[in-house]
Every structure is written in structure tokens, then in C-alpha cells.
Design a protein around this motif. Structure first.
Motif, PDB file in Angstrom:
ATOM      1  N   GLU A 148      51.691  31.253  51.249  1.00 39.38           N
ATOM      2  CA  GLU A 148      51.898  32.019  50.021  1.00 39.38           C
ATOM      3  C   GLU A 148      51.146  31.408  48.850  1.00 39.38           C
ATOM      4  N   ALA A 149      51.061  30.077  48.814  1.00 39.94           N
ATOM      5  CA  ALA A 149      50.340  29.429  47.709  1.00 39.94           C
ATOM      6  C   ALA A 149      48.855  29.777  47.740  1.00 39.94           C
ATOM      7  N   VAL A 150      48.284  29.881  48.939  1.00 40.72           N
ATOM      8  CA  VAL A 150      46.866  30.238  49.077  1.00 40.72           C
ATOM      9  C   VAL A 150      46.638  31.658  48.583  1.00 40.72           C
ATOM     10  N   LEU A 151      47.518  32.580  48.969  1.00 36.76           N
ATOM     11  CA  LEU A 151      47.384  33.967  48.540  1.00 36.76           C
ATOM     12  C   LEU A 151      47.631  34.097  47.038  1.00 36.76           C
ATOM     13  N   ASP A 152      48.587  33.335  46.506  1.00 39.99           N
ATOM     14  CA  ASP A 152      48.840  33.378  45.056  1.00 39.99           C
ATOM     15  C   ASP A 152      47.619  32.897  44.278  1.00 39.99           C
ATOM     16  N   ASP A 153      46.972  31.831  44.762  1.00 41.12           N
ATOM     17  CA  ASP A 153      45.782  31.323  44.093  1.00 41.12           C
ATOM     18  C   ASP A 153      44.656  32.353  44.134  1.00 41.12           C
ATOM     19  N   ALA A 154      44.459  32.991  45.283  1.00 46.64           N
ATOM     20  CA  ALA A 154      43.427  34.026  45.398  1.00 46.64           C
ATOM     21  C   ALA A 154      43.747  35.206  44.492  1.00 46.64           C
ATOM     22  N   ARG A 155      45.014  35.580  44.434  1.00 45.75           N
ATOM     23  CA  ARG A 155      45.427  36.712  43.587  1.00 45.75           C
ATOM     24  C   ARG A 155      45.154  36.415  42.112  1.00 45.75           C
ATOM     25  N   GLY A 156      45.499  35.217  41.673  1.00 47.25           N
ATOM     26  CA  GLY A 156      45.271  34.840  40.284  1.00 47.25           C
ATOM     27  C   GLY A 156      43.793  34.741  39.947  1.00 47.25           C
ATOM     28  N   THR A 157      43.008  34.156  40.844  1.00 47.49           N
ATOM     29  CA  THR A 157      41.561  34.032  40.620  1.00 47.49           C
ATOM     30  C   THR A 157      40.900  35.393  40.528  1.00 47.49           C
ATOM     31  N   LEU A 158      41.247  36.292  41.441  1.00 52.57           N
ATOM     32  CA  LEU A 158      40.638  37.619  41.455  1.00 52.57           C
ATOM     33  C   LEU A 158      40.968  38.384  40.171  1.00 52.57           C
ATOM     34  N   ALA A 159      42.227  38.330  39.746  1.00 48.83           N
ATOM     35  CA  ALA A 159      42.621  39.035  38.524  1.00 48.83           C
ATOM     36  C   ALA A 159      41.899  38.455  37.306  1.00 48.83           C
ATOM     37  N   ARG A 160      41.796  37.134  37.250  1.00 45.83           N
ATOM     38  CA  ARG A 160      41.128  36.491  36.112  1.00 45.83           C
ATOM     39  C   ARG A 160      39.652  36.845  36.075  1.00 45.83           C
ATOM     40  N   TRP A 161      38.989  36.784  37.230  1.00 47.67           N
ATOM     41  CA  TRP A 161      37.550  37.062  37.274  1.00 47.67           C
ATOM     42  C   TRP A 161      37.263  38.517  36.952  1.00 47.67           C
ATOM     43  N   ARG A 162      38.050  39.446  37.479  1.00 50.95           N
ATOM     44  CA  ARG A 162      37.812  40.856  37.172  1.00 50.95           C
ATOM     45  C   ARG A 162      38.009  41.129  35.683  1.00 50.95           C
ATOM     46  N   GLY A 163      39.039  40.516  35.102  1.00 49.60           N
ATOM     47  CA  GLY A 163      39.256  40.682  33.669  1.00 49.60           C
ATOM     48  C   GLY A 163      38.122  40.093  32.851  1.00 49.60           C
ATOM     49  N   SER A 164      37.646  38.907  33.253  1.00 49.05           N
ATOM     50  CA  SER A 164      36.545  38.264  32.534  1.00 49.05           C
ATOM     51  C   SER A 164      35.261  39.078  32.651  1.00 49.05           C
ATOM     52  N   VAL A 165      34.964  39.571  33.844  1.00 46.41           N
ATOM     53  CA  VAL A 165      33.751  40.364  34.053  1.00 46.41           C
ATOM     54  C   VAL A 165      33.785  41.611  33.178  1.00 46.41           C
ATOM     55  N   ALA A 166      34.946  42.278  33.096  1.00 50.74           N
ATOM     56  CA  ALA A 166      35.069  43.464  32.249  1.00 50.74           C
ATOM     57  C   ALA A 166      34.840  43.111  30.778  1.00 50.74           C
ATOM     58  N   LEU A 228      33.812  41.376  46.541  1.00 50.17           N
ATOM     59  CA  LEU A 228      35.159  41.350  45.971  1.00 50.17           C
ATOM     60  C   LEU A 228      35.387  42.424  44.915  1.00 50.17           C
ATOM     61  N   ASP A 229      34.392  43.285  44.675  1.00 48.94           N
ATOM     62  CA  ASP A 229      34.509  44.342  43.672  1.00 48.94           C
ATOM     63  C   ASP A 229      34.877  43.750  42.313  1.00 48.94           C
ATOM     64  N   LEU A 230      34.128  42.737  41.909  1.00 46.42           N
ATOM     65  CA  LEU A 230      34.440  42.030  40.670  1.00 46.42           C
ATOM     66  C   LEU A 230      34.188  42.891  39.431  1.00 46.42           C
ATOM     67  N   THR A 231      33.425  43.958  39.554  1.00 45.24           N
ATOM     68  CA  THR A 231      33.158  44.840  38.414  1.00 45.24           C
ATOM     69  C   THR A 231      34.115  46.024  38.370  1.00 45.24           C
ATOM     70  N   ARG A 232      35.174  45.980  39.136  1.00 46.08           N
ATOM     71  CA  ARG A 232      36.079  47.127  39.260  1.00 46.08           C
ATOM     72  C   ARG A 232      36.687  47.558  37.926  1.00 46.08           C
ATOM     73  N   ASP A 233      36.986  46.603  37.062  1.00 45.80           N
ATOM     74  CA  ASP A 233      37.716  46.913  35.833  1.00 45.80           C
ATOM     75  C   ASP A 233      36.824  47.185  34.632  1.00 45.80           C
TER      76      ASP A 233
END
Length: 238
Positions: A148-166, A228-233
Motif C-alpha cells: 500500500e505504501a508503494v501505491l500511495d507514493d505512486a498515487r501522490g507523485t502522479l497527482a503532483r506531476w499532473r498538477g504541476s504540468v498543468a 503516464l498521461d502527464l498532460t491529462r489535466d
């Protein structure tokens, strides 16, 4: 030029020994569990890397009785389609054949990438993009534990990167700096070292002298490999 470590000889091999020569990537995934899905994901990363370098690729999948389930999971994970593997010998005159298998898996003689297992399987509610990031955070030769810690870290990283890219996309565009582009290519050309690609993105994220427009272009460029569809947002309210 992409060089991979042949799992049989432990020696580095050019994935595309002839300039612009065809490389056949053949994935051997007899099941549909997360380990077999990781094998197909590594095949997808290999194809993307070769294409980024200008190498034409013939991508094939040799599966077992659960191939339909594997293909369905691959589509969800953003893995591009692989053709059914015909009974080929020399194929279409390709200059290189690379087999991607599970650890201890069977494949014809030739260059081989061996993919370490995944334990345990992900929870049923896991976001596919989060799962994809969790699976590529470790080198393909290293086992992955989907705790769960690995998935939580991936979830947080993905959300942060997508927000930053937007957010970065609202600033004037700037080209990917040559040194950053070189570091990215050095990483993925070195036996598909995707974890090092992710490290470069973390450095770019906080580099104080880098324009936000260059950060955006860097992440968009790297995502051609990562998928990872980093430009999604883009265009979403901040």
C-alpha cells in the motif's frame, strides 16, 4: 543508442545494431497475472524507447490461454497493442530480435530481457496509471512489491506531476534543455533504466534556474516513454 543486458549472457547488446534496421520485439507472457502484465509493460517501454531513437519495430505477443485477459489488462494500463505472434523464423529480415520474458520463462534463442516478478497483485480499485507508475519505479530486473505504501507514493507523485504540468503549461513554452534531454536519453538507453528517468524528472521539478515552460516540455517529452498521461489535466482549474 539503446543497449540492453542480455539475460542469458549478462553482456550488453545493441537493441538496434543496424541503423534504421528493423528490430523485432517479441513478448512471451503465458498468463494474465500482474507479473505477466509487467512483462508486457517492459515490452511496451522497449518499443517506445526504440521508436524514440528512430528504430522501426515489429511488436509481437506470444501468449497462453489467458491472452484475452492479458490484452484487456494491457489496454487499461495504457500499453499499446502488440500483434499476435505468427510462426516466424527470420521474420521480415529484422536486424535484431529481442525476447521479453518472465524470470525463468522460455523463449527461442536470442537476446533476452528477463522481467522480475510482482507480488502481490494490486487491489481491484487501483487507478491504472498509478499501477503503471508503481511497476516502472523499479528496474525490470528487480522484483516489485505492490504494498500500500508503494501505491500511495505512486498515487501522490502522479497527482503532483499532473498538477504541476498543468500549471507549467500556462507559461511561455521553452525547449527541453540539451543537458536534460541528454540525461533522459542516457537513462533510458542504459538497459531501459526507467527509474533513473524518473529521478531526472524529480530533479527537473525542483531545479531553481529552469523556466516552467521548459519543465512542461521536459515532462511531455519524457511521457512519450513513460505513458503516464502527464498532460491529462491541461486546462483544468488550478
Amino acid at each position: 543508442m539503446l543497449r540492453i543486458i542480455d539475460a542469458l549472457t549478462r553482456e550488453p547488446v545493441d537493441a538496434a545494431p543496424a541503423r534504421r534496421g528493423l528490430t523485432r520485439v517479441e513478448v512471451h507472457a503465458p498468463g494474465s497475472d500482474t507479473t505477466n502484465l509487467r512483462v508486457l509493460l517492459v515490452g511496451d517501454l522497449l518499443v517506445r524507447t526504440l521508436e524514440l531513437g528512430g528504430t522501426p519495430v515489429w511488436a509481437l505477443l506470444t501468449g497462453g490461454r489467458r491472452q484475452a485477459e492479458l490484452r484487456a489488462g494491457a489496454t487499461t494500463l495504457g500499453i499499446r497493442p502488440f500483434e499476435d505472434s505468427p510462426d516466424v523464423g527470420a521474420g521480415l529480415g529484422e536486424s535484431q530480435v529481442v525476447h521479453v520474458t518472465t524470470e525463468g520463462g522460455t523463449a527461442p534463442d536470442g537476446v533476452r530481457i528477463s522481467v522480475a516478478p510482482v507480488e502481490p497483485g494490486p487491489p481491484g480499485h487501483c487507478d491504472p496509471a498509478v499501477l503503471r507508475l508503481a511497476l516502472i519505479t523499479r528496474h525490470h530486473s528487480t522484483p516489485v512489491r505492490l504494498e500500500e505504501a508503494v501505491l500511495d507514493d505512486a498515487r501522490g507523485t502522479l497527482a503532483r506531476w499532473r498538477g504541476s504540468v498543468a500549471r507549467w503549461a500556462r507559461q511561455p513554452s521553452r525547449p527541453v534543455p540539451d543537458d536534460v534531454r541528454g540525461r533522459l536519453r542516457d537513462a533510458w538507453d542504459d538497459d531501459l533504466d526507467v527509474p533513473r528517468v524518473l529521478d531526472v524528472l524529480r530533479q527537473v521539478e525542483t531545479e531553481p534556474d529552469l523556466a516552467d515552460g521548459a519543465r512542461f516540455e521536459t515532462y511531455a517529452y519524457a511521457d512519450r516513454l513513460l505513458g503516464l498521461d502527464l498532460t491529462r489535466d491541461l486546462g483544468s482549474p488550478s
